[in-house]
Design an enzyme around this catalytic site. Structure first.
Site, short mmCIF file in Angstrom:
data_model
loop_
_atom_site.label_atom_id
_atom_site.label_comp_id
_atom_site.label_asym_id
_atom_site.label_seq_id
_atom_site.Cartn_x
_atom_site.Cartn_y
_atom_site.Cartn_z
N LYS A 148 44.73 69.10 -16.07
CA LYS A 148 43.28 68.72 -17.11
C LYS A 148 43.42 69.11 -18.64
O LYS A 148 43.59 70.19 -18.26
CB LYS A 148 42.27 68.91 -16.78
CG LYS A 148 40.85 68.04 -17.39
CD LYS A 148 39.83 69.10 -17.67
CE LYS A 148 40.66 70.05 -18.33
NZ LYS A 148 39.47 70.99 -19.10
N THR A 149 43.76 68.20 -19.72
CA THR A 149 43.73 68.88 -20.82
C THR A 149 43.59 67.68 -21.99
O THR A 149 44.45 67.41 -21.11
CB THR A 149 43.52 69.72 -21.69
OG1 THR A 149 43.30 69.95 -22.84
CG2 THR A 149 44.95 70.36 -21.42
N ARG A 155 33.16 77.61 -18.03
CA ARG A 155 34.81 77.90 -18.16
C ARG A 155 34.56 79.19 -18.29
O ARG A 155 35.18 80.54 -18.30
CB ARG A 155 34.41 77.72 -20.09
CG ARG A 155 34.75 77.08 -20.91
CD ARG A 155 35.10 77.16 -22.34
NE ARG A 155 35.99 75.63 -22.90
CZ ARG A 155 36.66 75.43 -23.03
NH1 ARG A 155 37.77 75.48 -22.54
NH2 ARG A 155 36.58 73.84 -23.69
N GLY A 189 36.72 72.17 -20.67
CA GLY A 189 36.55 71.14 -21.76
C GLY A 189 36.55 69.98 -20.79
O GLY A 189 37.48 70.18 -20.37
N ASP A 196 44.01 68.77 -25.11
CA ASP A 196 45.04 68.95 -25.58
C ASP A 196 46.59 68.51 -25.53
O ASP A 196 47.16 68.71 -26.29
CB ASP A 196 44.74 70.68 -25.90
CG ASP A 196 43.32 70.38 -26.43
OD1 ASP A 196 42.83 70.21 -27.13
OD2 ASP A 196 43.00 72.23 -26.31
N ASP A 239 44.86 77.95 -18.17
CA ASP A 239 43.69 79.15 -17.80
C ASP A 239 43.80 78.37 -16.79
O ASP A 239 43.29 79.41 -15.39
CB ASP A 239 42.33 79.33 -18.82
CG ASP A 239 43.76 80.17 -20.34
OD1 ASP A 239 44.76 80.68 -20.37
OD2 ASP A 239 42.89 80.23 -21.38
P1 FBP Z 1 40.43 72.32 -22.25
O1 FBP Z 1 41.34 73.08 -23.27
O2 FBP Z 1 39.46 72.92 -21.40
O3 FBP Z 1 40.75 71.24 -22.30
O4 FBP Z 1 39.46 72.80 -23.31
C1 FBP Z 1 40.11 72.19 -24.63
C2 FBP Z 1 39.12 71.01 -25.95
O5 FBP Z 1 38.52 70.40 -26.08
C3 FBP Z 1 39.47 72.05 -27.49
O6 FBP Z 1 40.04 70.64 -27.62
C4 FBP Z 1 38.45 72.34 -28.41
O7 FBP Z 1 38.87 73.35 -28.86
C5 FBP Z 1 37.48 73.44 -27.43
O8 FBP Z 1 37.24 72.83 -26.02
C6 FBP Z 1 36.16 73.21 -27.55
O9 FBP Z 1 35.16 73.91 -26.20
P2 FBP Z 1 33.56 73.29 -26.10
O10 FBP Z 1 33.85 72.53 -25.03
O11 FBP Z 1 33.47 74.52 -24.96
O12 FBP Z 1 33.03 73.76 -27.43
#
Ligand code: FBP
Length: 592
Positions: A244-245, A187, A123, A247, A218
């Site tokens: 990076k994230t 992803r 993300g 979250d 991951d």
């Molecule tokens: P990452 O763990 O890859 O940084 O993504 C986190 C996130 O933003 C979550 O908070 C959310 O649930 C998810 O990505 C949404 O995923 P997508 O962009 O595939 O809809």
């Protein structure tokens, strides 16, 4: 002093160019040069940490899976006065960024020039462009004639060899800008033997000295797998990870935070603060706000500390206390009823998007659904068939849920087989259940207030904002350090910056072995070495600060509106509460 006419002229001056491609802020942020740690402004050398490794090595099971990476040492970049090494070729700080050099500008090729690839994974998170910019700066300043290659649309771009050269001119457009759109993200994972072989042949073909992977737990686990695989094949390509994230769940003793968390929380907190002011003004709505954060509730916790809502549900606490959905509904209904007695029929409830999986009874239902859905197509008929195979206990939970939630739980899984929590409207589910509970209480003469709820989801809008000053500086530092680690032939490390509570000039930087962050977890029926997700620690200072204040916030109107991200002024560089509390720079009492 300005004459009235010149004042008038001045006020008419704003450049409201309707047809300009970019806003004035985009333009001015582009020109801004983030600060850089002092150690990166002059000559430095890379030193292994005295313990030989990070101090806390991985288990032998992890070692067995990473025979070539085992024993990797953590490293620190240390300023040095010595000259002659490649690190001394360019000792100017970022303030001297001229924009005239180009890594691939056809200058005579320096024998020490490098070819480095970079990939953004997962993300979006604010600051990604600055990691690329920082890496490019390293090459421009210290390895003339080098080449930076961006893999497009995530790890899948490595497998398809879809890539582009990133020059200083191209980069200039993206410095300090939100989004990942310079090269995109994805992803995909590179896991199978066949995929690893393709990746190896691509980095070999591109003659890469290094590959920098920006991703969450991951993706960085995957970076370690790539580093091990390349080393086992005798390839020169080093792999360096960058945390990076939004979250915020990729952190540990050596990685204080992941990039993007600071910005995302500040964007959401601004919006929550605005809602609070509306709630306080209209006095007639409860706003149920779902916030991103798939597994951990760090975002919800930070936003609660920033804004002081009536309730904030923390998944890790729900899990630890084995709470049911009914318990959570009761807790919110109690707060609403208590406030109604004081004539306050309004408030804010924060809900982490991961809640749905953390309520043990629903978590069990989702786990069984994931298994059953793994081998069927997603048409309605097969959904019906799946439901007939659910265990009686899980079927009862499923039937208790409102129709829209039931439907959302059956939606497609992500590429890793997980339910896509961002698509489940938990805020709507909770609102409906709280309404039902209050109706029940009303009939029993236990509630006589008014209750009108509105729902919101703050998710994607927080992921691509202009990075805060903190994220901008953190990211360009990590990118620069990643370049230095590759130059030194280091592989399987994550680029790190520490002492983040100090001014950027005083940050210490280095690299930490990815395998030292790993443990063995059961994934899809198999034991796998993975980087552990950092969940909210219920005994940690951040949750404790929230715990200390939440009942006061529940009944009072202690709303705090942090306002938009500031790029200049006294608080522009202030760290978020999570970081400040974890690093010990703010004591809980100061939050009040
Ligand atoms: P990452 O763990 O890859 O940084 O993504 C986190 C996130 O933003 C979550 O908070 C959310 O649930 C998810 O990505 C949404 O995923 P997508 O962009 O595939 O809809």
């Amino acid at each position: 002093m300005l004459s009235p006419s010149s004042k008038k002229h001045k006020s008419l001056e704003p450049r409201l160019d309707l047809f300009a491609a970019d806003s004035p802020l985009q333009e001015s942020r582009r020109q801004w040069v983030p600060p850089r740690p002092l150690v990166l402004r002059g000559p430095f050398q890379i030193k292994e940490s005295p313990s030989g490794a990070s101090g806390k090595g991985p288990s032998s099971d992890v070692h067995n899976a990473f025979k070539h990476l085992k024993g990797s040492a953590a490293v620190t970049l240390v300023a040095t006065a010595a000259t002659g090494a490649s690190a001394n070729k360019q000792t100017n700080g970022p303030q001297n960024r001229s924009g005239t050099n180009s890594v691939s500008n056809g200058h005579a090729k320096d024998p020490e020039s490098l070819r480095i690839g970079i990939v953004l994974s997962g993300g979006q998170a604010p600051g990604g462009h600055n990691v690329i910019g920082g890496l490019l700066d390293y090459l421009l300043e210290r390895r003339l004639g080098s080449q930076l290659i961006g893999f497009k649309n995530g790890p899948g771009g490595i497998l398809t060899k879809s890539c582009m050269d990133i020059t200083d001119t191209i980069m200039a457009e993206f410095r300090n800008q939100g989004g990942f759109h310079l090269i995109g993200s994805g992803r995909d994972k590179i896991e199978s033997k066949e995929q690893l072989t393709v990746a190896a042949s691509v980095v070999k073909e591109l003659d890469l000295d290094g590959l920098v992977v920006c991703g969450g737990d991951d993706s960085n686990t995957n970076a370690a797998v790539l580093a091990e695989d390349f080393a086992s094949r005798g390839l020169k390509t080093c792999v360096i990870g960058v945390p990076k994230t939004i979250d915020g769940d990729l952190k540990n003793s050596q990685v204080a935070t992941s990039f993007g968390f600071d910005t995302a929380c500040k964007v959401y907190s601004e919006q929550i603060g605005n809602l609070m002011m509306d709630a306080l003004s209209a006095k007639k709505y409860y706003h149920f706000v779902r916030l991103m954060g798939r597994a951990a509730s760090h975002i919800t916790l930070e936003c609660a500390l920033q804004t002081h809502p009536q309730a904030a549900i923390i998944c890790e606490e729900v899990h630890q206390q084995d709470r049911t959905l009914a318990d959570i509904v009761d807790e919110i209904a109690d707060i609403v009823a208590g406030r109604a007695e004081e004539g306050k029929n309004y408030g804010i409830v924060l809900i982490p998007e991961g809640l749905i999986e953390h309520v043990p009874q629903i978590g069990a239902l989702i786990a069984e659904l994931n298994e059953l859905l793994a081998d069927v197509t997603t048409d309605v008929q097969s959904h019906d068939a799946v439901l007939t195979r659910l265990s009686p206990a899980n079927l009862a939970v499923f039937e208790f849920l409102p129709a829209c939630t039931r439907q959302q739980l059956l939606l497609d899984r992500d590429p890793h087989g997980n339910v896509q929590v961002s698509r489940i409207e938990t805020e709507q589910l909770l609102l409906q259940l709280v309404e039902l509970e209050l109706d029940k209480r009303r009939k029993e003469d236990k509630f006589c207030g008014k209750f009108a709820g509105l729902t919101h989801y703050f998710g994607y809008e927080g992921r691509c904002s202009f990075p805060t000053n903190f994220d901008a500086a953190y990211c360009s530092t990590l990118g620069y350090v990643a370049g230095a680690l590759v130059a030194e032939g280091k592989t399987g490390l994550m680029a790190t910056a520490s002492s983040l509570d100090k001014p950027c000039a005083d940050w210490t930087v280095g690299g930490y072995p990815l395998i030292d962050m790993m443990c063995i977890e059961r994934r899809r029926g198999k034991d796998k070495p993975v980087i552990k997700k950092a969940l909210v620690e219920l005994e940690g200072p951040v949750f404790k600060a929230f715990q200390q204040m939440r009942s006061k916030w529940a009944q009072g109107d202690c709303f705090r509106s942090p306002g938009p991200i500031q790029f200049s002024g006294p608080h522009a560089d202030a760290a978020n509460f999570t970081l400040a509390l974890e690093l010990g720079t703010v004591q809980p009492i100061q939050i009040v």
